[in-house]
Enzyme design. Sequence first.
Site, mmCIF file in Angstrom:
data_model
loop_
_atom_site.group_PDB
_atom_site.id
_atom_site.type_symbol
_atom_site.label_atom_id
_atom_site.label_comp_id
_atom_site.label_asym_id
_atom_site.label_seq_id
_atom_site.Cartn_x
_atom_site.Cartn_y
_atom_site.Cartn_z
ATOM 1 N N ARG A 172 25.721 -49.853 41.517
ATOM 2 C CA ARG A 172 26.571 -49.065 40.689
ATOM 3 C C ARG A 172 27.948 -49.123 41.238
ATOM 4 N NH1 ARG A 172 24.845 -45.767 36.531
ATOM 5 N NH2 ARG A 172 26.687 -44.422 37.140
ATOM 6 N N GLY A 205 28.525 -48.287 35.721
ATOM 7 C CA GLY A 205 27.109 -48.578 36.264
ATOM 8 C C GLY A 205 26.304 -49.423 35.727
ATOM 9 N N ARG A 206 26.312 -49.289 34.294
ATOM 10 C CA ARG A 206 25.497 -50.354 33.524
ATOM 11 C C ARG A 206 25.996 -51.775 33.854
ATOM 12 N NH1 ARG A 206 25.796 -47.426 28.054
ATOM 13 N NH2 ARG A 206 27.370 -46.337 29.677
ATOM 14 N N TRP A 207 27.299 -51.946 33.840
ATOM 15 C CA TRP A 207 27.982 -53.342 34.033
ATOM 16 C C TRP A 207 27.502 -53.877 35.285
ATOM 17 C CZ3 TRP A 207 30.803 -55.470 37.984
ATOM 18 C CH2 TRP A 207 31.644 -56.523 37.636
ATOM 19 N N HIS A 253 32.199 -49.527 39.619
ATOM 20 C CA HIS A 253 33.376 -48.755 39.970
ATOM 21 C C HIS A 253 34.379 -49.442 40.537
ATOM 22 C CE1 HIS A 253 30.878 -45.337 38.682
ATOM 23 N NE2 HIS A 253 30.062 -45.032 39.762
ATOM 24 N N GLU A 269 42.306 -39.878 16.571
ATOM 25 C CA GLU A 269 41.755 -41.163 16.142
ATOM 26 C C GLU A 269 40.943 -41.443 17.090
ATOM 27 O OE1 GLU A 269 42.020 -42.132 13.082
ATOM 28 O OE2 GLU A 269 43.532 -40.703 12.374
ATOM 29 N N SER A 322 31.708 -35.954 25.755
ATOM 30 C CA SER A 322 31.223 -35.877 27.328
ATOM 31 C C SER A 322 32.493 -34.788 27.842
ATOM 32 C CB SER A 322 31.115 -36.945 28.066
ATOM 33 O OG SER A 322 30.400 -37.922 27.486
ATOM 34 N N LEU A 345 56.283 -43.917 32.034
ATOM 35 C CA LEU A 345 54.931 -43.701 31.504
ATOM 36 C C LEU A 345 54.309 -42.458 32.387
ATOM 37 C CD1 LEU A 345 52.034 -44.199 30.139
ATOM 38 C CD2 LEU A 345 51.738 -45.907 32.100
ATOM 39 N N TRP A 371 29.155 -34.383 39.293
ATOM 40 C CA TRP A 371 28.736 -33.819 40.470
ATOM 41 C C TRP A 371 27.085 -33.728 40.484
ATOM 42 C CZ3 TRP A 371 31.757 -32.997 44.496
ATOM 43 C CH2 TRP A 371 33.260 -32.572 44.431
ATOM 44 N N ASP A 427 33.897 -45.525 30.700
ATOM 45 C CA ASP A 427 32.610 -45.313 30.668
ATOM 46 C C ASP A 427 31.588 -46.780 30.919
ATOM 47 O OD1 ASP A 427 30.157 -44.115 31.332
ATOM 48 O OD2 ASP A 427 29.809 -43.916 29.005
ATOM 49 N N ARG A 442 25.763 -36.424 40.178
ATOM 50 C CA ARG A 442 25.183 -37.857 40.493
ATOM 51 C C ARG A 442 24.874 -37.747 42.170
ATOM 52 N NH1 ARG A 442 28.506 -42.092 37.160
ATOM 53 N NH2 ARG A 442 28.248 -40.949 35.017
HETATM 54 C C1 IPE Z 1 32.234 -39.418 31.251
HETATM 55 O O1 IPE Z 1 31.144 -40.350 31.357
HETATM 56 C C2 IPE Z 1 32.962 -39.001 32.436
HETATM 57 C C3 IPE Z 1 33.787 -40.295 33.143
HETATM 58 C C4 IPE Z 1 33.729 -41.621 32.227
HETATM 59 C C5 IPE Z 1 34.377 -39.924 34.076
HETATM 60 P P1 IPE Z 1 29.723 -39.950 31.604
HETATM 61 O O2 IPE Z 1 28.820 -41.300 31.942
HETATM 62 O O3 IPE Z 1 29.564 -39.074 32.836
HETATM 63 O O4 IPE Z 1 29.188 -39.303 30.424
HETATM 64 P P2 IPE Z 1 27.694 -38.934 29.844
HETATM 65 O O5 IPE Z 1 26.790 -38.581 30.939
HETATM 66 O O6 IPE Z 1 27.223 -40.373 29.287
HETATM 67 O O7 IPE Z 1 27.886 -38.159 28.609
HETATM 68 C C1 IPE Z 2 32.063 -44.258 34.366
HETATM 69 O O1 IPE Z 2 30.987 -45.088 34.390
HETATM 70 C C2 IPE Z 2 32.629 -43.733 35.674
HETATM 71 C C3 IPE Z 2 32.236 -42.574 36.080
HETATM 72 C C4 IPE Z 2 31.801 -41.625 35.376
HETATM 73 C C5 IPE Z 2 32.781 -42.054 37.284
HETATM 74 P P1 IPE Z 2 29.740 -44.660 34.713
HETATM 75 O O2 IPE Z 2 29.365 -44.409 36.044
HETATM 76 O O3 IPE Z 2 28.958 -43.280 33.768
HETATM 77 O O4 IPE Z 2 28.594 -45.844 34.000
HETATM 78 P P2 IPE Z 2 27.414 -45.693 33.244
HETATM 79 O O5 IPE Z 2 27.682 -44.981 32.037
HETATM 80 O O6 IPE Z 2 26.410 -45.171 34.177
HETATM 81 O O7 IPE Z 2 27.094 -47.153 32.796
HETATM 82 MG MG MG Z 3 28.557 -43.111 31.943
#
Ligand code: IPE
Ligand code: IPE
Ligand code: MG
Length: 222
Positions: free
Chosen positions: A24, A14-16, A28, A181, A170, A122, A60, A11, A62
């Site tokens: 965004r 997008g914020r990165w 990815h 853990e 999530s 692996l 979905w 996760d 998004r």
């Molecule tokens: C969880 O991250 C899904 C993945 C990393 C693929 P999200 O960004 O979708 O989760 P929420 O919305 O912050 O809970």
């Molecule tokens: C996780 O990063 C990747 C997916 C959920 C596909 P995010 O896209 O959720 O990034 P943030 O959480 O919005 O920064």
């Molecule tokens: Mg996220």
Amino acid sequence: MLPSHLAIIMDGNGRWANRLGRPRWMGHARGARTVRDVVEHCARLGIPNLSLYAFSSDNWKRPREEVGFLFELFASHLDTQIDTLVRHSIRLSMFGRRDRLPATLVAAMEAAEARTAGGTRLHLRVAIDYSSRAAIEQAFTQAPQDPSAVHALLPAVDLLVRTGGERRLSDFLLWECAYAELAFLDVAFPDLTTDHLDAVFADYGRRDRRFGAVPTPVAETA
Ligand code: IPE
Ligand code: IPE
Ligand code: MG
């Protein structure tokens, strides 16, 4: 002491990107490079099972462009990484629903699974269109006819890592994480390094996993 099943919620992409004033999708794309490094590191360390959360069934919600970009990224990543996976004896499988994904992506996934099926070093599992609640529901719906359906849920997770600063699951591997853990990192996934992972593994190695029993005695006092 390394986990035999490591799960990662990747996760913060997008914020990165947003922090750098970028769209965004760049997060990815950069995250896909991190995936490569993480897989390579786990294979080198001898971790036998790695489960990665790539796309949740809730994702979905998004914008359609972002979803489309992610699916293209998965397909192109499969394409460029497949030879490396075979060379390193890494078995790849996907879990989650396939019926809503683009047919071209499903075909690429199936081809990659077939080509890497003999990998023994692996087992890399990637969750795409995955919901843990849906997976559990499905297993229990099947159970009356097929009791093994419940055991077909993935093996127990030893260590779950989530990057990006949020402290939640999530809908990822809820059943499998019963005694996992948990490690929550504030670093965004694109910035995750093997040093961060090594620090998490060192911390994991110091934890006393009791599974409900009494603590491991330091020294017996009669
Ligand atoms: C969880 O991250 C899904 C993945 C990393 C693929 P999200 O960004 O979708 O989760 P929420 O919305 O912050 O809970
Ligand atoms: C996780 O990063 C990747 C997916 C959920 C596909 P995010 O896209 O959720 O990034 P943030 O959480 O919005 O920064
Ligand atoms: Mg996220």
